[in-house]
Design an enzyme around this catalytic site. Structure first.
Site, short mmCIF file in Angstrom:
data_model
loop_
_atom_site.label_atom_id
_atom_site.label_comp_id
_atom_site.label_asym_id
_atom_site.label_seq_id
_atom_site.Cartn_x
_atom_site.Cartn_y
_atom_site.Cartn_z
CD GLU A 102 6.68 -0.27 3.59
OE1 GLU A 102 6.80 0.36 2.52
OE2 GLU A 102 5.60 -0.79 3.94
CG HIS B 294 1.52 -11.19 3.84
ND1 HIS B 294 1.40 -10.82 2.53
CD2 HIS B 294 0.86 -10.22 4.54
CE1 HIS B 294 0.68 -9.71 2.44
NE2 HIS B 294 0.35 -9.32 3.65
C1 LIG Z 1 5.07 -2.10 0.60
C2 LIG Z 1 3.94 -2.52 1.47
N1 LIG Z 1 3.86 -2.05 2.73
C3 LIG Z 1 2.87 -2.44 3.55
C4 LIG Z 1 1.91 -3.31 3.12
C5 LIG Z 1 0.78 -3.75 4.07
N2 LIG Z 1 -0.49 -3.20 3.64
C6 LIG Z 1 -1.33 -3.92 2.88
S1 LIG Z 1 -2.64 -3.01 2.38
C7 LIG Z 1 -2.11 -1.64 3.21
C8 LIG Z 1 -2.90 -0.38 3.14
C9 LIG Z 1 -3.13 0.07 1.75
O1 LIG Z 1 -3.91 1.23 1.73
P1 LIG Z 1 -4.40 1.88 0.37
O2 LIG Z 1 -3.24 2.10 -0.54
O3 LIG Z 1 -5.21 3.04 0.73
O4 LIG Z 1 -5.30 0.77 -0.32
P2 LIG Z 1 -6.66 0.12 0.22
O5 LIG Z 1 -6.27 -1.07 1.05
O6 LIG Z 1 -7.38 1.14 1.00
O7 LIG Z 1 -7.40 -0.31 -0.99
C10 LIG Z 1 -0.92 -1.91 3.86
C11 LIG Z 1 -0.20 -0.95 4.71
C12 LIG Z 1 2.01 -3.78 1.80
N3 LIG Z 1 1.13 -4.66 1.29
N4 LIG Z 1 3.03 -3.38 1.00
#
Ligand SMILES: Cc1ncc(C[n+]2csc(CCOP(=O)(O)OP(=O)(O)O)c2C)c(N)n1
Ligand SMILES: Cc1ncc(C[n+]2csc(CCOP(=O)(O)OP(=O)(O)O)c2C)c(N)n1
Ligand SMILES: [Mg+2]
Ligand SMILES: [Mg+2]
Lengths: 392, 336, 336, 392
Positions: free
Chosen positions: B72, B141
């Site tokens: 972000e 959320h």
């Molecule tokens: C700081 C933050 N930004 C955005 C989100 C929304 N979000 C939740 S999971 C996700 C993707 C995460 O991807 P990854 O790190 O590859 O983990 P995976 O879900 O594939 O296990 C996002 C953008 C969040 N939870 N926290």
């Protein structure tokens, strides 16, 4: 007491690294490097020397002005003249620069006036110079924040079609300065991620001056900083930051790559902060005089002067003329400082937004009424500011 | 100030959900100005986790609707650079709880750039944030972070409560040369309402009386406007004439409209989901008392989220201001 | 709760600067509990840019007074981990303007850990922040960020105005099992005052009437307490009997002490450097009016920083609340 | 329209990388690796298979419970069973784990109960399990934040003298999970900086499941992720994340290094998120079925089952028994979910702080009075919560 947390050596962990680009030895001897050649002529070499001398003069003036209470604080660039002058000369007018608070010389060479720069340290402005005509962004005091701005600006150049054109004149790139300490900040590492992901035309120029205030480089990293770039997928080069020719050559290469659409690059300029962090700092508390002495022998100005003298490109007369020029420049700097206008407090309300608000207008009026009440009774107790500052 | 969004003389009056109205507004902004860019996590091919940007990357390309790396601060920080280069970035924070990694860039850079540059550098950026609770979601959320932004000089903060406002306000925010934090009431994304393209909208930072009444003024914004209107309707059955003001703009606050209402009703209640302490209710109470102390018949009351973190979703209904709590406050205000 | 700092029966009464008092308090905390750790930028060998930790690394070692890499989120985030492991980290943010990179860790992690864990996991962390203006410094070095923290459930926020309080409150904050944002009024670091080790301190979250008066109550904290006391002294010459309350704790606020004072004086003025909108003054005004609407004779007034970014230092004196502005407000309050 | 901003390929840029540790091929063939050997016996191999099967069952239950409205949302770990089971088995009881929201299986193996985990997704708690007895931290939903906690915890182990002792039983380390998307976050990169600077006993376990919701790994990095570690000065290893033996071997190696005081390490588990990001997600919007099919052939359970069957270590009876066990476990999970108590709202006020405040107590009373007023009139309109959730 356990003693297991890794503790840095106090002092730089490498003093004379092998893996750095050097084209001019500390003794002023021209050497060649397999990958990087310096393509300047004698005039440019003399220009670089001149700029470094004026740069140092600017610094001396800044420090003196602070001592005399004219500036709140001053962050000297002493010892880093080659890194700044070499990098600045690798820029074209259409490139955009994002300096840290220590890139005075870069800014001067980009056309920022001494007055503009001194305003920050005198407390009359907050870097309010013309960033468009100088193609040079304001100083950023929040460590590392500007690296993301630089990356975004570089993305903008891409969107504007100013990267990778056949006609090189239509291309531009971005140079983002940051310090060795800054390399630990999340923002800086995110800027590497974004730059790589978007293949943005941005060159990160890390001034590794071995110290972040009192913390040695070994607190921030256990390996040479230029290797950080590898982990993000773009090239990193270490250059002798006290060798203006090498800095110029390496930065020119990296900027040209960026302009041509070959993506980001990282330059670690291996140099040394000869002075205090700022005039508010006392480096004797945390580093050894012996270390500073070691680095004094690598002075960036000395080596180029020696080289040019020895090769007969300059002589004592030339140097005397340069001295005069520096003297005159110093006087100009002092005059510019003294002439800096103190802004009217009432003006700040209107600059908060592009389009102001009723609430701010009301606060301005409230302020003005109050201030006027003083003027009417002739009091002068308000609005007085001392020139003393405490800020590293 | 870039060109303000204009009424479309032969435009439509369509019933849309609030989410679709935002999508339509973003589309118009992208059409109107080639410098407008969208950036954020998952906003491209997916169209955002709430589908607010659905279809926009397909129609405007990957250079104008940009999927960002998962960071972000990086999203906002690079948007600063894009704005410096003359673009008008509209960035999406995926959820209210995930704006905080960008908080440094927002407070120290975005908010201050115009001021620091002595007025030279505008920072036309919109930071879109789906916010608020009530959707049965997991932690982080359902946050209501408006205070953090409204307390920060240099930012403007707005929120919409209807599809019509959503459609126009997002365009107005994008047209603004100032950075605007645009709070989207995510529990209202699926509410439907008429979007009238044919008449020019009221000013972005103007509040609106959305129900007239004489007994007491409810001051609300975003997701709570609907709740307040419902409370007012129920109150009417009980003989209470409740006025409802939709603030729309949280910074600046349109005190002209607010004060005019309270001057008439002499009683005010602020309703928001954000925590009570230092929520917008505090500022409204301070200003109203300062302006109307001798006019008001009872103190400003606050019906708000509690000073606890947002609770697990199975019990969130007890956290959120609802009809009962609002009507209780109306009773209390009237009985003082 | 870890052991509260105790009075030293044969202790000293010493005149110290506020900065040295903090240093002494930190020293005692390090002595009292081996789990107490200090971390931050430049706090070790240098002793911090304000020398608050001077000599502590030398005496307690590099494992207890830890120089951190230059990354505030990293400092706070690793301190969370240390706290999870049973340590009591005391972290320093070098300046008020540089806490924001850590804001995500503070709001989403530090503040919420106890709540999220259902009360299982305490988060005994102190976040020290030199704050406020008036020292002729450059941008980002004179901020008053208290609202951001006081609005965040789960955090406690305190500030000291005298060397005596500095000495005791830092120890109490460290002894607290809750995360405490400890705001240090940097322009008062060099003010001298008596530190009495021999009597136990009042509770950390208690406010204190520091000057009695009957006409109006000034509510202040941190750097503004001294300014208010000076104003009260000048006011006395003009026949105004001004009471001054030092809030000391900004979250929670000791409303018992505050209300009792205002109940007596019937008039209140809040004084702080932070921006007016949604500054602590807003919350105090809201609460006081809610509690004492029919008791007070005039509305709560606010003498604060303006809703602009902190200005360049040559004109900061006009930004900061000062005697004149405070006494003007007293006049206004009394004349309403 | 210009088209210069670097755009990622949609889909993983590498499907069958060469540079990864593999000990069991997708076809279930045991192979050797020059640097990493798997030291388990048949019993452990069977245990790993069992745990993966139960893991998958847990996932199926989670998804079904969400479909039936019993959970607000569920983030499946489908396809990532080997990475989780292999890593968990490399841990000792005294090591500490920091999971993401997807490490259900790791947590189960650490002793966290299904009920504890389901509470989060049902909306009755926020990961309030016993982190001390399980030596497993709560789920962190703020991407990457836990990596700093892990690093700090590891520093705590150092301070406690639990690293690098001659008696290996006295040593411990930390395992910090994060995703491929998370690798872009500032916090995650800062955790690498701190871990390196303090030489902390923490292993970063990156689940590269190729996707961060709808964004392919190519948006986050243009080079293999394991190389990120090089730029920070510690080793990075890529392991076949669908090969439980290889994951176990590599994680055991990295954890043992950490415990012995050799500092941090980075593991990229190359795997694939076979399911949706969460039950609220629709992956058909952004990725091709063909890609998922490609990965289905690399199923982590299938390959170990094939290997053990072929080598005669297990037979159909054993598998049937395992099926029964899974069936029973499934029933337990469902029962645990249904039995989850909904907390009383009034209780939340007391858990904000370790030591509560008068203001919160007043708010609790205010709430209670209000809630009681309902009970007295028999209304039930408040406190009702729907089970529907929208949250990726
Ligand atoms: C700081 C933050 N930004 C955005 C989100 C929304 N979000 C939740 S999971 C996700 C993707 C995460 O991807 P990854 O790190 O590859 O983990 P995976 O879900 O594939 O296990 C996002 C953008 C969040 N939870 N926290
Ligand atoms: C976010 C942030 N944290 C802390 C500071 C205080 N600070 C100012 S300069 C500095 C050290 C910077 O070191 P480096 O990046 O190496 O740059 P140098 O000063 O050596 O040029 C620090 C910690 C700051 N300005 N911003
Ligand atoms: Mg440095
Ligand atoms: Mg992923």
């Amino acid at each position: 007491m356990t003693n297991l947390i890794g503790h840095p050596d106090h002092g730089s962990f490498e003093r004379d690294p092998q893996d750095m680009v050097q084209l001019l030895t500390p003794e002023g001897e021209r050497v060649e490097h397999p990958d990087f050649a310096w393509c300047g002529d004698d005039d440019l070499a003399k220009q670089l020397l001149r700029d470094m001398v004026l740069a140092r003069r600017f610094d001396v003036e800044g420090t003196n002005l602070q001592r005399h209470g004219e500036l709140g604080v001053w962050p000297p660039a002493l010892g880093q003249e080659a890194a700044q002058v070499g990098a600045a000369h690798a820029m074209r007018a259409g490139d955009h620069v994002f300096p840290t608070y220590r890139e005075h010389v870069v800014c001067l060479l980009r056309g920022v006036t001494p007055a503009d720069m001194l305003g920050i340290w005198r407390g009359t402005t907050q870097s309010a110079w013309d960033t468009v005509s100088t193609n040079t962004h304001m100083y950023t005091l929040v460590i590392g924040a500007q690296t993301l701005h630089a990356t975004g600006y570089a993305m903008g150049l891409q969107l504007d079609g100013m990267v990778g054109n056949d006609d090189p004149e239509r291309n531009a790139g971005v140079l983002a300065f940051h310090g060795d300490g800054a390399s630990s900040q999340g923002d800086v590492n995110e800027s590497y991620v974004f730059a790589a992901s978007y293949h943005a035309p941005v060159v990160f120029f890390c001034q590794n001056n071995q110290w972040a205030i009192s913390e040695p480089i070994t607190r921030q990293t256990t390996i040479p900083l230029y290797q950080r770039a590898m982990g993000f997928g773009f090239p990193g080069v270490r250059v002798d930051g006290n060798d203006v020719l090498a800095v110029h050559a390496v930065t020119s290469w990296a900027m040209e790559r960026a302009r041509q659409g070959q993506g980001p690059a990282f330059i670690e300029a291996f140099t040394y902060r000869m002075g205090a962090h700022t005039t508010a700092d006392d480096p004797t508390k945390y580093r050894l005089a012996e270390e500073t002495e070691h680095w004094r022998l690598k002075d960036p100005i000395e080596r180029l002067r020696a080289h040019l003298l020895r090769s007969g490109k300059i002589d004592d007369a030339w140097l005397a003329e340069l001295d005069d020029e520096a003297e005159q420049f110093g006087a100009e700097v002092r005059a510019a400082c003294h002439a800096l206008p103190v802004p009217k407090f009432s003006e700040i309300f209107a600059t908060v937004h592009a389009e102001s608000t009723a609430e701010l207008e009301a606060q301005r009026e409230q302020y003005q009424t109050w201030a006027d009440s003083f003027e009417s009774i002739g009091a002068d107790s308000h609005g007085a500011a001392n020139g003393q500052g405490v800020s590293p | 100030m870039s060109a303000q969004p204009q009424a479309v003389p032969n435009g439509t009056k369509q019933t849309l959900t609030l989410g679709k109205a935002l999508n339509a507004g973003l589309r118009r902004a992208l059409e109107a100005d080639p410098k407008v860019l969208l950036a954020g996590e998952d906003i491209g091919r997916l169209g955002g986790v709430f589908r607010i940007t659905e279809g926009l990357q397909k129609d405007f390309g990957e250079d104008r609707v940009i999927d960002s790396p998962l960071a972000e601060s990086g999203i906002v920080g690079t948007a600063v650079g894009l704005a410096l280069r003359g673009y008008r970035p509209v960035v999406e924070m995926q959820f209210d709880g995930f704006v905080f990694p960008a908080f440094d860039q927002i407070t120290t850079q975005v908010a201050k750039m115009h001021f620091r540059s002595g007025g030279r550098i505008p920072m036309p950026m919109v930071i879109r944030i789906p916010y608020g609770g009530g959707i049965g979601s997991i932690e982080h959320h359902s946050e209501s972070p408006e205070t953090y932004f409204a307390h920060t000089p240099g930012l403007k903060v707005v929120t919409c409560s209807t599809p019509h406002d959503a459609y126009w306000m997002i365009q107005q925010a994008i047209a603004s040369d100032d950075p605007v934090v645009f709070l989207e009431p995510k529990r209202r994304y699926h509410e439907r309402g008429e979007v009238d393209e044919t008449t020019a909208p009221i000013a972005l930072h103007q509040a609106q009386v959305v129900r007239h009444g004489s007994d007491v003024t409810l001051l609300a914004y975003g997701p709570m406007v609907k709740t307040c209107l419902e409370a007012a309707a129920v109150g009417a059955d009980e003989g209470r004439f409740i006025e409802v003001v939709d603030l729309r703009s949280l910074s600046p606050i349109d005190m002209v409209t607010v004060s005019a209402s309270v001057r008439r009703t002499k009683r005010a209640i602020v309703v928001h989901e954000a925590h009570r302490t230092l929520g917008l209710g505090a500022e409204l109470a301070a200003r109203l008392h300062e302006d109307l102390f001798y006019v008001m018949e009872s103190p400003v009351l606050r019906v708000t989220g509690y000073d606890t973190p947002y609770p697990p979703s199975r019990i969130e209904e007890d956290y959120l201001p609802n009809l009962d709590r609002i009507l209780d406050a109306v009773d209390e205000s009237m009985s003082r």
